[in-house]
Design an enzyme around this catalytic site. Sequence first.
Site, PDB file in Angstrom:
ATOM      1  N   TYR A  31       0.736  -1.081   0.079  1.00  0.00           N
ATOM      2  CA  TYR A  31      -0.008   0.008  -0.047  1.00  0.00           C
ATOM      3  C   TYR A  31       0.860   1.047  -0.097  1.00  0.00           C
ATOM      4  O   TYR A  31       0.530   2.130  -0.484  1.00  0.00           O
ATOM      5  CB  TYR A  31      -1.031   0.007   0.950  1.00  0.00           C
TER       6      TYR A  31
ATOM      7  N   THR B 148       3.603  -5.867  14.106  1.00  0.00           N
ATOM      8  CA  THR B 148       3.758  -6.079  15.541  1.00  0.00           C
ATOM      9  C   THR B 148       4.399  -7.605  15.917  1.00  0.00           C
ATOM     10  O   THR B 148       3.858  -8.337  15.299  1.00  0.00           O
ATOM     11  CB  THR B 148       2.730  -5.598  16.425  1.00  0.00           C
TER      12      THR B 148
ATOM     13  N   CYS C 269      -1.056   1.197  10.614  1.00  0.00           N
ATOM     14  CA  CYS C 269      -0.159   2.101  11.432  1.00  0.00           C
ATOM     15  C   CYS C 269      -0.435   2.515  12.673  1.00  0.00           C
ATOM     16  O   CYS C 269       0.412   2.177  13.660  1.00  0.00           O
ATOM     17  CB  CYS C 269      -0.141   3.241  10.600  1.00  0.00           C
ATOM     18  N   PHE C 270      -1.640   2.802  12.821  1.00  0.00           N
ATOM     19  CA  PHE C 270      -1.621   3.532  14.100  1.00  0.00           C
ATOM     20  C   PHE C 270      -1.559   2.641  15.772  1.00  0.00           C
ATOM     21  O   PHE C 270      -0.634   3.023  16.424  1.00  0.00           O
ATOM     22  CB  PHE C 270      -3.203   4.056  14.399  1.00  0.00           C
TER      23      PHE C 270
ATOM     24  N   LYS D 170     -11.510   2.255   6.536  1.00  0.00           N
ATOM     25  CA  LYS D 170     -11.847   3.590   6.388  1.00  0.00           C
ATOM     26  C   LYS D 170     -12.526   3.448   4.914  1.00  0.00           C
ATOM     27  O   LYS D 170     -12.301   2.566   4.053  1.00  0.00           O
ATOM     28  CB  LYS D 170     -10.711   4.795   6.375  1.00  0.00           C
TER      29      LYS D 170
END
Length: 479
Positions: free
Chosen positions: A13, A95, A280-281, A343
């Site tokens: 992406y 992660t 990401c967040f 989103k």
Amino acid sequence: MSIRTICCIGAGYVGGPTMAVIADRCPGIQVTVVDLNQARIDAWNDPDLSKLPVYEPGLDAVVGRCRGRNLHFSTAVEPAIAAADMVFLSVNTPTKTKGVGAGQASDLRWIEASARQVAACAQGHTIVVEKSTLPVRTAETVQAILSAAQGDGASGGSPKTFAVLSNPEFLAEGTAIPDLEQPDRVLIGGDDPAAIEALAGVYGQWVPNDRILRTNLWSSELSKLTANAFLAQRISSINAIAALCEATGADVQEVAHAIGADSRIGRKFLKAGPGFGGSCFQKDILNLVYLCGHYGLHEVAAYWQSVVDLNSWQQHRIARLVVQRLFGTVTGKRIAVLGFAFKANTNDTRESPAIRICRDLLEEGASLFIYDPKVKSEQISSDLPETSQIVDSLNCPEAVGKWYLAKSVNDAVYQADAVIILTEWPEFADLDWSTIYTYMRHPSWLFDTRCATNWPQAVEVGFSVWVIGKGIVSNLRMR
Ligand code: UDX
Ligand code: UDX
């Protein structure tokens, strides 16, 4: 040094759209995007531009202009590195799931593998650019791997030399192309002025110089984590206030409008919703938490951890309140889930709030009829692995705790008890609730977790309606 050839490792992406825009804006540079995943590369090379592996408005036109001219997609990693003046590392850094730092630290195995490949295959002087979001001081690892190969002369060629830069990407999915074409800023971190200016020269072909920020390596790496942490913190803050609004009769849209008018706060990123998602967040905040813990800053770690905890709480809260409103049980009830992407305007579902909310509802025994304009069935299967899919929606006697991929909104809402809006796709803003009402079982509920529909019309035609940050609105006078 002026750059003539670029190689980017990772056609995801970030790597795909970023390199497409560089190729578009720099016709004098040959750009090759490489990836281990053959299917992904084949999709990038598909003559049908609607089949690109990443959905981004405007991306098809950019790829259509450049592909085959100065933009190439390939699995041949080694020759692309060998030919490159500059190599971008844009591989994924999820992660860690086990070992030291599991659940918080980033797994750097792919960054390390890519750095080793660059060390082995590069020729002459190569500028290596970290594009992936990385924990602070990762450049040290990359530098150490490259230094070990430094000076090796490939079969009589010039000896290898390297410079390492950090150049984090700030694009948001769904608006990647405008974000890349008119960035708020480009950040370049490094300690080699010639390398910094070479990369600034690439961006300088379309970005004004005063928007190209130069910092040291560590500031650049930390700025990316911090930017994402601040953005996510605003969302957790407004979501916390949304819950309070629902309890008190305040309206979160009005509160957001009133506080956003303060120029010190600003209007953006104040939309309450089902919680933040995206690749990401959460990953970046957990990383920040890990780093703070590593340096003994436990209060700082706890502060940022609370942003993630509030986000998880918000997702569970929404699933719980849906169950409560449907008379405390959803077993065997049909629920239409509109939107699965994290989103609008993307086919990406990584960390989508829809995953946790759907899981909770499936555990409660609901049968979910999921519709998303861009997300594929295989993607939902891998996001909800422990549950089973319904293949034939009309003939599913035992649908408890199962899900079905609906082909349209009407397909999803047929005989449903409730509709839940989880993604703010523009098409959901114009839904005709009077028609939908006739397809559903009554009483019919609408849960709008994004405040993204014409919910007053739903109230008018007879729905019971719950809206994020407003609570139940069907028994309130419409404004
Ligand atoms: C990734 C990171 O998640 C993000 O932190 C960073 O800012 C940019 O890179 P994204 O592009 O969204 O983001 O990831 P993804 O779509 O998973 O793409 C990574 C690609 O790298 C995948 O296609 C994968 O196949 C490829 N890859 C991974 C390699 O080509 N080689 C490897 O060794 C590992
Ligand atoms: C984010 C950053 O914006 C970008 O700069 C960085 O490079 C990568 O991470 P992205 O995750 O693609 O980008 O999308 P973003 O628009 O930031 O949305 C993230 C999540 O927050 C989505 O789930 C979105 O729905 C949610 N969100 C965003 C809200 O709930 N409310 C808001 O006001 C804004």
